[in-house]
Scaffold this active site. Structure first.
Site, short mmCIF file in Angstrom:
data_model
loop_
_atom_site.label_atom_id
_atom_site.label_comp_id
_atom_site.label_asym_id
_atom_site.label_seq_id
_atom_site.Cartn_x
_atom_site.Cartn_y
_atom_site.Cartn_z
N PRO A 2 -11.37 1.18 -1.01
CA PRO A 2 -11.54 -0.26 -0.82
C PRO A 2 -10.21 -0.93 -0.48
CG PRO A 2 -11.61 0.33 -3.17
CD PRO A 2 -11.57 1.60 -2.39
N TYR A 51 -14.50 -7.82 -7.45
CA TYR A 51 -13.50 -8.64 -8.14
C TYR A 51 -14.27 -9.63 -9.02
CZ TYR A 51 -9.76 -6.83 -5.22
OH TYR A 51 -8.85 -6.01 -4.60
N THR A 104 -12.57 -2.60 -10.33
CA THR A 104 -11.15 -2.37 -10.17
C THR A 104 -10.41 -2.94 -11.37
OG1 THR A 104 -11.32 -2.38 -7.79
CG2 THR A 104 -9.15 -2.78 -8.70
N SER A 138 -4.24 6.93 -3.33
CA SER A 138 -2.81 6.58 -3.28
C SER A 138 -1.94 7.76 -2.87
CB SER A 138 -2.31 6.04 -4.64
OG SER A 138 -3.07 4.92 -5.04
N GLY A 139 -1.73 7.89 -1.58
CA GLY A 139 -0.76 8.87 -1.08
C GLY A 139 -1.35 10.06 -0.36
N VAL A 140 -2.66 10.21 -0.30
CA VAL A 140 -3.25 11.36 0.37
C VAL A 140 -3.09 11.23 1.89
CG1 VAL A 140 -5.40 12.61 0.82
CG2 VAL A 140 -4.93 11.73 -1.48
N ARG A 141 -2.43 12.21 2.50
CA ARG A 141 -2.19 12.15 3.96
C ARG A 141 -2.50 13.46 4.67
NH1 ARG A 141 -2.17 7.88 2.43
NH2 ARG A 141 -0.66 6.16 2.64
N ARG A 157 -4.46 3.34 3.65
CA ARG A 157 -3.68 2.90 4.81
C ARG A 157 -3.98 3.67 6.09
NH1 ARG A 157 -0.06 2.43 0.42
NH2 ARG A 157 0.65 0.30 0.03
#
Lengths: 372, 372, 372, 372
Positions: free
Chosen positions: B94, B146, B172, B292-295, B315
């Site tokens: 999300p 939210y 969240t 967070s950070g998986v590429r 991202r």
């Protein structure tokens, strides 16, 4: 061989090299070979973390030299490896597609390796045929197999290797993909169009499609090769002690610790960091070879002290090939041998068999990785 | 949707991408989207230590590949996640305000995710309405809530999500602030003036003020959502094992380990560094998701080996959106799936369920952080 | 005060600041104050390893936020410190020679600190007199003593401080040299010639030579100050638990963990790295203050979680002074207070007294340094 | 000596230096000496990892200063070292070929060292003769021997050293190669052609070929030197505790922990990292000296606290020689002495003998390397 330039423009050099350090060849070679060749050879998988770690991890193995031990500089560096005598425990690692670097391709690399008197390991992905390569070197030679899904092709490769005089078969256990660096991919993967994989070229006695490789190999492959050839089998590409143990149990005659120069999968440990665990598992039953990252005599010291019997060298040999052809290859291997000689003296080791972990203070991530 | 350029100038691209690596999208996207959009998406909280650590910490999880295990390349990568089948254990995290990147905003991201066949998790901070987004994707979808201080607004969001076919609600737990990078703040926080938060737009069936969010949530929120919707609840934003345990005790159906891409608070551990402690506490009771950070495919391997069931990607999906619209999003997700397939083969894992900590040699700060 | 520019050219600014982060003030201030002032304030001793470590070491203290705990954003941040109430656990550290930065010197810094409602600690090395400074602030104030070899001068300073309303005396135990950065030395140590140390200026009621400081202080100094003034004594500049224990035994009323912003001796640990050992030794007997390196709300969280009761801030206050005079100082302190408020919420701590080591995962060199 | 410029163009400077820090001399000297001289002096072996580590490792030895201990600034820094009194525990390390830096060569270095009142250790590889050098200094002096394969040459060197008044012989155990940095090799190893190794110059009473050095030295060398000269023997170049123990058993009167400034073999530990193990093995039986990497007073503190009795300094002395001739050398040594004085005060040590490991918090790789 007369060496003629091609449209691709690989090197046609043929001269001995005055080498300061192998690292410096990396810069020099970029001026004499096409960018495609350089990116193909120098790059590695993913973010190239493993490529960098292959060098950095050696620093974790701090040499603690012994002094005033009466060590002279005329050390005997020769070793026996699976029945072959090498002048020093250093040989040429299997690498594919030398035509990306030099117009003579593997014929020059093999000839130069033989001129240095050491072992040439011929890649199954060579541009030249295994027979041409075998003929080019006066020295010992091994053949590295890519197992073809067509078992007749695989059998044929093994038979040809034996017939051509190769004295061992290297089963590469980690080459399961194209080994293509991102930068090379970004260029469009510009392989030479005028050279094919020699061993599979129908015009030169070959068959099968090189790319139709079997990936789901298991331990039975070891026995199959031995049965087909009667030759010793080196399993290359292991990073775990338990894998080494399994392979020896299945008949492996030597273990090569390698991450394929970081070219296959990123994020795996440096070869040198994996060596202690593998050497401990092997426990002297068969020879242990290490490749990936060896650039200095002190690196050979570190590997041998931690349990390797010999090291294989890849990229620097390719850079020597680009800068000087066969003579350049000879220069690279002899330079590293000479550098090892100096390193032995400065380490205070009188003979190769003196090297053991007492010369090494292991710290950092490589120490942490080898704590059980 | 016809895509028309705006005064803001977000991307209107719509094309598949030829992806070398997800990292390279970061550079490419800067040429096609406004600086404001890039800074908003790429930045993170404070000194961005956690943002960098989200990548660096993966290096602590060294893959120790297993060889000659008969692993083939046609691995089944599909998973079942809370009753939904995904083609690979990778889905879209999300993220708010896609209009900062592409004129079609979330409608394109959802459509592209659905074209890749995987799960779209719709942020409560979307520019488009949750109904428009739901309609855009053929694939599974979750809604991230939210919590509004006006309980009627919260109830309405939950009811609308259920009605629109979302199959789970993501609570969240860490999005307690604006998540605004310093560089974006320094530009004056130039959000688009021509797009509002769709779910709260009276003209499109919404109500309430998006910014009137409840921050002092507690465990009761989990039960409330379940009572209101009958849907499973995913608690997102945990970095501690004890928090995971508390949430499961309160009815959570899945746990998402996340530091919100480093956007909420700097100085917290990388998600991957927090995973072992959380997975240990969860102990298989519910699925664990990591973002967070998986590429890279190898990052998915690391997460799954340490106890995650799936990963979410943020991202890179946004950069795919900017570079190629819905098709770009599809390209990003399929590229990562394909990269995971290669990584499985090179890791020597025959199926996802084979992945366990025996494939990982954990060192460095992440190892230290997980010693009790 | 009317602020007039001087030949030296310090700042005459007077305005509130719109602060993105305290780190960014460092760059901005270089454009408005003379190079001499910037080098004097920003630099530190030797290679500035400790200066850098003062920031880096905070990263070793990883915040592990607690989620869904019902924490609201209206936390009471006020504290009581030696009988004074502060609006947040943040105050202005003692620093000398503010005239290097602003024409109003300490009068503006003190006034701005008072406008923020918090504590001003007046350095013995001020350009303005302690009386002028005391008068400038409406808030609480402490006086930091440089012990003069002429005991009458020392007594006079203490008496004046008490008379001027300072409520505690800070005995700086580590300022044994000029605290002069190499870059400032290389410029020729260009201090202002038109400003003197106010407290020793005969024209303003002062006496003695500021530089005639006693360096061989011992524990007796604590009792002497208490006898002379009846005020509590804060011992500043400790990095060892055993020193804290000795000082408390000798009557110290508070301990300030500090390496003087790295200005006195390089190669000593970061203050935050020394905090756990000191806090353990103090064991709650007296308040513990930490300075050197605090720049973000998360840094305050880390310090308080590890046992500090408050933090002091130096260079950012000086940069606020340069950029905005008294109002700039106020902006800096209030920004940090506000940043702490956000950090509390994001950390999941409902009140300051909740902060304890369970919020911190300590790794790296700082963890290693605190293992006994 | 009248100093005349040569075709080579070494420095002819003669002036005291205003030193900010020894590190800054490195940059300054490059402007006044030939590139060849700079590369020869500043470089080291291989990748220069050990050269960098010689500096970095000092950071692992964190100084934990003791406060309020009544330490004054008039510390007696003088020491007795093998019967010689030095004004501070700092002296000039043996280095060869000073003519690469200054036209006066070792005569200026020795004179400057004597002007600072401290010990000059004369390298066997000097351009000037040991007699010229001995005459140049008023201070104590040692002679460092390169053992010649022609035993008569070795005997002659020892006899001349004794006759010239040298009070100890330094047996260098690690100088087994040319000590030539890669960058200097890459320049073609451009040594001065107009200067020869003075001690072997037939025109100046010398004999033998300097390069005909014996490398296979053993412990017997110690006794031989003592028998020939009756002087104490310092064994220089040890990095292991067991080597120190062996040498003391064979009669060594002092141990110098050194990696030859990183010039002989790369990949060995920093001298300071090796010191704890050696000091533990020596256990106070003989003095311990440390060289390689000392640049600041705090470095001397660290070495002495961990068991060294004195430190030797190399490259900074050479840079002082280049920048100021004899007076420059004096400036360098006195600057470091003065920096040590400040560091003692700031460390809270009243006398050199107070320094012990309680002042040091050892972390990082150097801590790891010294765990047994």
């Amino acid at each position: 061989d007369a060496v003629k330039p091609s449209a691709y423009g690989a090197s046609t050099a043929g001269k001995p090299l005055d080498i300061i350090s192998l690292d410096r060849l990396d810069t020099a070679v970029q001026e004499v070979i096409p960018e495609a060749g350089y990116q193909f050879v120098s790059g590695a998988a993913g973010d190239e973390w493993t490529l960098r770690e292959n060098r950095r991890a050696f620093d974790d193995f701090r040499i603690e030299p012994k002094r005033l031990r009466g060590v002279s500089s005329d050390v005997d560096l020769s070793i026996d490896l699976l029945g072959q005598t090498l002048p020093f425990p250093i040989f040429t690692a299997p690498m594919g597609a030398h035509g990306m670097v030099h117009e003579e391709a593997e014929v020059a690399t093999a000839r130069g390796t033989g001129m240095a008197g050491t072992l040439y390991c011929s890649s199954g992905a060579s541009h030249r045929t295994l027979e041409e390569i075998a003929e080019a070197t006066q020295g010992p030679k091994w053949f590295q197999l890519y197992w073809n899904n067509d078992i007749e092709v695989t059998k044929s490769l093994l038979k040809r290797a034996k017939d051509a005089g190769y004295s061992a078969i290297v089963l590469t256990a980690d080459a399961l993909g194209p080994g293509m660096p991102d930068d090379f991919k970004a260029m469009g993967a510009p392989f030479r169009q005028d050279m094919v994989f020699g061993n599979h070229d129908p015009e030169r006695g070959g068959s099968g499609n090189f790319f139709d490789q079997k990936v789901d190999l298991d331990l039975d492959a070891i026995k199959f090769i031995k049965d087909q050839t009667g030759l010793p089998v080196v399993v290359k590409g292991l990073l775990r002690g338990d894998d080494a143990d399994r392979c020896i149990g299945a008949g492996a005659d030597a273990i090569q610790v390698s991450n394929h120069g970081g070219r296959q999968i990123d994020g795996v440990p440096a070869s040198i960091a994996a060596l202690p665990d593998v050497a401990h598992a092997v426990n002297g039953r068969v020879p242990v070879i290490l490749d990936s990252g060896v650039r200095r005599g002190i690196d050979v010291i570190r590997a041998l002290a931690m349990g390797a019997n010999a090291v294989a060298v890849g990229r620097p040999v390719m850079y020597g090939l680009g800068l000087g052809g066969a003579q350049g290859v000879q220069s690279v291997l002899e330079h590293l041998g000479q550098d090892l000689r100096s390193a032995m003296l400065l380490t205070g080791a009188a003979k190769l068999s003196d090297l053991d972990p007492s010369y090494i203070n292991l710290v950092g991530p490589s120490a942490e990785a080898n704590r059980s």
